[in-house]
Design a protein around this motif. Structure first.
Motif, PDB file in Angstrom:
ATOM      1  N   SER A   1      44.644  35.153 -17.890  1.00 30.97           N
ATOM      2  CA  SER A   1      43.852  36.204 -18.997  1.00 30.97           C
ATOM      3  C   SER A   1      42.801  35.378 -19.474  1.00 30.97           C
ATOM      4  O   SER A   1      42.411  34.050 -19.673  1.00 30.97           O
ATOM      5  CB  SER A   1      44.715  36.641 -19.853  1.00 30.97           C
ATOM      6  N   ASP A   2      41.677  36.295 -19.800  1.00 37.20           N
ATOM      7  CA  ASP A   2      40.633  36.039 -20.619  1.00 37.20           C
ATOM      8  C   ASP A   2      39.288  35.044 -20.104  1.00 37.20           C
ATOM      9  O   ASP A   2      38.612  34.543 -20.782  1.00 37.20           O
ATOM     10  CB  ASP A   2      40.824  35.615 -21.866  1.00 37.20           C
TER      11      ASP A   2
ATOM     12  N   GLY B   1      41.960  24.929 -21.128  1.00 40.03           N
ATOM     13  CA  GLY B   1      42.299  26.210 -21.027  1.00 40.03           C
ATOM     14  C   GLY B   1      41.402  27.089 -20.023  1.00 40.03           C
ATOM     15  O   GLY B   1      41.635  28.210 -19.927  1.00 40.03           O
ATOM     16  N   THR B   2      40.510  26.241 -19.566  1.00 30.92           N
ATOM     17  CA  THR B   2      39.533  26.899 -18.576  1.00 30.92           C
ATOM     18  C   THR B   2      39.711  26.237 -17.360  1.00 30.92           C
ATOM     19  O   THR B   2      40.050  25.199 -17.061  1.00 30.92           O
ATOM     20  CB  THR B   2      38.053  26.641 -19.225  1.00 30.92           C
TER      21      THR B   2
ATOM     22  N   ALA C   1      33.046  34.621 -15.689  1.00 30.80           N
ATOM     23  CA  ALA C   1      32.138  33.720 -15.555  1.00 30.80           C
ATOM     24  C   ALA C   1      31.340  33.245 -16.724  1.00 30.80           C
ATOM     25  O   ALA C   1      30.753  32.039 -16.797  1.00 30.80           O
ATOM     26  CB  ALA C   1      31.000  34.247 -14.577  1.00 30.80           C
ATOM     27  N   GLY C   2      31.714  33.820 -17.717  1.00 38.27           N
ATOM     28  CA  GLY C   2      31.063  33.560 -19.252  1.00 38.27           C
ATOM     29  C   GLY C   2      31.979  32.472 -19.836  1.00 38.27           C
ATOM     30  O   GLY C   2      31.615  31.979 -20.569  1.00 38.27           O
ATOM     31  N   THR C   3      33.329  32.690 -19.496  1.00 39.07           N
ATOM     32  CA  THR C   3      34.289  31.416 -20.270  1.00 39.07           C
ATOM     33  C   THR C   3      34.827  30.660 -18.847  1.00 39.07           C
ATOM     34  O   THR C   3      35.731  30.011 -19.403  1.00 39.07           O
ATOM     35  CB  THR C   3      35.459  32.474 -20.651  1.00 39.07           C
TER      36      THR C   3
ATOM     37  N   THR D   1      40.445  38.840 -14.546  1.00 36.31           N
ATOM     38  CA  THR D   1      41.502  38.716 -15.195  1.00 36.31           C
ATOM     39  C   THR D   1      41.887  39.826 -16.409  1.00 36.31           C
ATOM     40  O   THR D   1      40.945  40.455 -17.008  1.00 36.31           O
ATOM     41  CB  THR D   1      41.389  37.229 -15.850  1.00 36.31           C
ATOM     42  N   PRO D   2      43.046  39.978 -17.106  1.00 42.88           N
ATOM     43  CA  PRO D   2      43.074  40.578 -18.014  1.00 42.88           C
ATOM     44  C   PRO D   2      42.463  40.235 -19.250  1.00 42.88           C
ATOM     45  O   PRO D   2      42.149  38.891 -19.373  1.00 42.88           O
ATOM     46  CB  PRO D   2      44.855  40.627 -18.266  1.00 42.88           C
ATOM     47  N   VAL D   3      42.081  40.979 -20.233  1.00 44.15           N
ATOM     48  CA  VAL D   3      41.577  40.603 -21.591  1.00 44.15           C
ATOM     49  C   VAL D   3      42.612  40.774 -22.462  1.00 44.15           C
ATOM     50  O   VAL D   3      42.940  42.042 -22.862  1.00 44.15           O
ATOM     51  CB  VAL D   3      40.245  41.403 -21.858  1.00 44.15           C
TER      52      VAL D   3
END
Length: 358
Positions: A155-156, A170-171, A159-161, A197-199
Motif C-alpha cells: 500500500s501507499d 519500505g519503498t 511513482a511519487g513514493t 496500490t491501496p491508500v
C-alpha cells in the motif's frame, strides 16, 4: 486473551461487511489503472512498411517480441521516438528500447513528481503517468544477470513514493537496492510498482479489487521478461503486494515466490496457489500485520497467514527485522535469506529447500 481479541475483531469486520456499513474507511478509494498504455490509439493507427503494429490490448508479450525481432534497428528506434509511451510499457519489447522510450517519456513529462525518475543513468523499464503513476526500475544489468529478483510493494506506493529518504526499506527502490547489494553484480533486481496500490488502511486494502488488476499486470510483465530472453526471476512480495502475488501465482513461471509482512494471499494453502514455485514466507515478531485478522468473508480480508505452519510455505527467518518495513534492512537475517533465495545459494545461508524454516 490475544486470540479472543482477534476473534472479536474478525467478527466485527464480518458484521461490517454483512451490514454494508463503511468500516475500513480511513483510506481513500482508488481506481485501478488498467488496459493498454497511453498513446495506444496513435500506435494502432501507425504501421511499419505497410505492416500493422501489434495491438497493445490483445497481443501477447511473445507476439510483441517476435514483431520487434523482425524489425531492423532503425525501424525499432523509429517506433521508440514516435511512440515512447507505448514502446516503454509494452511487455515483450526489448528492454534496451524500453529504457530509451521511458527516458524520452519522462523528459517530456512536466509533472514534478517524476523529475527524479528522469535523471540520467536510471533504467526505467515501465512508466505510466496515469492515476498516481506506475513505474518499474532495474538495478543492475538485467541483460547479462545470472539471477533476477522482482520486488512487488504494498500500500501507499506510486511513482511519487517509489523512492524516498525516509523509511527507505519500505519503498520498492530501497528494497531492490538493498537486495542487489546483498547479492552482488551477477544479480539484477527490478522494483516493480506497476499496479495501483491501496491508500491507507481502507476498503481497498481489505479487499482484492486492486490486487486482481495488479495480478494481471504482474503476470504479463513476467511473461514479457521471458519473451525477451531474460532470466526467470524470484519474486518478493511485501504486504498487500503478497495479495497481488497470490492471485498471480498460477500464472507466474518462477522458481521462487517470497512473501513478507503478508496479510494473506487469498489462498488457504500453498497447494491452493496452483504454482510450481517454491513459496517462502517471512514475518518478524514486531510487525503490526500480525494484528490483522486472517479472515476472508464476503470479499473482506485475505485469508490464511502464509507463515502459519498449516499453510505449507517455507519459513524465512526474520528475528532481526524490525517492524513492517524492516525485512530488507542491511545486516538482518531476513535479507541474508532473501539474497540466498535470489541466487539459489541456499546452503550458503543455511537454508534448506525442503520443509519450513523454524
Amino acid at each position: 486473551m490475544r486470540r479472543y481479541a482477534r476473534t472479536l475483531v474478525a467478527v466485527a469486520l464480518a458484521a461490517t461487511v454483512a451490514a454494508g456499513t463503511a468500516g475500513w474507511a480511513s483510506g481513500s478509494a482508488q481506481v485501478a489503472v488498467s488496459g493498454p498504455p497511453p498513446g495506444s490509439a496513435s500506435w494502432r493507427a501507425d504501421e511499419v512498411r505497410g505492416r500493422a503494429l501489434p495491438d497493445p490490448a490483445s497481443a501477447t508479450p511473445a507476439q510483441v517480441a517476435a514483431f520487434f525481432a523482425a524489425l531492423s534497428p532503425e525501424q525499432q528506434q523509429a517506433l521508440v521516438v514516435r511512440h515512447p509511451s507505448v514502446t516503454g510499457n509494452l511487455d515483450g519489447v526489448p528492454l534496451e528500447l524500453r529504457y530509451r522510450a521511458n527516458a524520452l517519456a519522462l523528459k517530456a513529462n512536466t509533472d514534478p513528481r517524476y523529475r527524479s525518475l528522469a535523471e540520467p543513468g536510471r533504467r526505467i523499464i515501465a512508466f505510466d503517468p496515469r492515476g498516481r503513476g506506475l513505474v518499474a526500475e532495474v538495478f543492475g544489468d538485467l541483460r547479462t544477470a545470472r539471477h533476477v529478483g522482482v520486488v512487488v510493494p504494498g500500500s501507499d506506493i506510486d511513482a511519487g513514493t517509489f523512492d524516498r529518504d525516509g523509511d527507505p526499506y519500505g519503498t520498492p527502490a530501497g528494497m531492490a537496492v538493498s537486495l542487489r547489494d546483498a547479492t552482488g553484480p551477477d544479480t539484477a533486481v527490478i522494483a516493480w510498482a506497476g499496479y495501483t496500490t491501496p491508500v491507507g488502511v481502507g476498503w481497498d486494502a481489505a479487499t482484492g479489487k486492486l490486487a486482481e488488476v495488479g495480478a494481471d499486470r504482474l503476470a504479463r510483465f513476467a511473461d514479457g521478461l521471458a519473451a525477451d530472453g531474460l532470466v526467470a526471476p524470484a519474486v518478493f512480495c511485501h504486504s498487500y503486494g503478497s495479495v497481488v502475488c497470490g492471485l498471480a501465482a498460477h500464472r507466474l513461471h518462477v522458481a521462487d515466490l517470497v512473501v513478507l509482512g503478508s496479510p494473506g494471499m487469498r489462498a488457504g494453502s500453498v497447494g491452493a496457489l496452483s504454482t510450481t514455485a517454491r513459496v517462502w514466507a517471512a514475518k518478524d515478531p514486531t510487525d503490526w500485520i500480525d494484528d490483522v485478522p486472517n479472515i476472508e468473508f464476503a470479499g473482506l480480508g485475505h485469508g490464511t497467514d502464509p507463515t502459519d505452519p498449516g499453510f505449507g510455505a517455507r519459513r524465512v527467518p526474520a528475528r532481526e527485522a524490525v517492524g513492517h518495513t524492516g525485512y530488507f534492512a542491511p545486516g538482518t537475517d531476513s535479507l541474508r535469506a532473501f539474497a540466498a533465495i535470489a541466487t539459489g545459494d541456499f546452503a550458503g545461508a543455511g537454508i534448506v529447500t525442503e520443509g519450513a524454516l523454524r
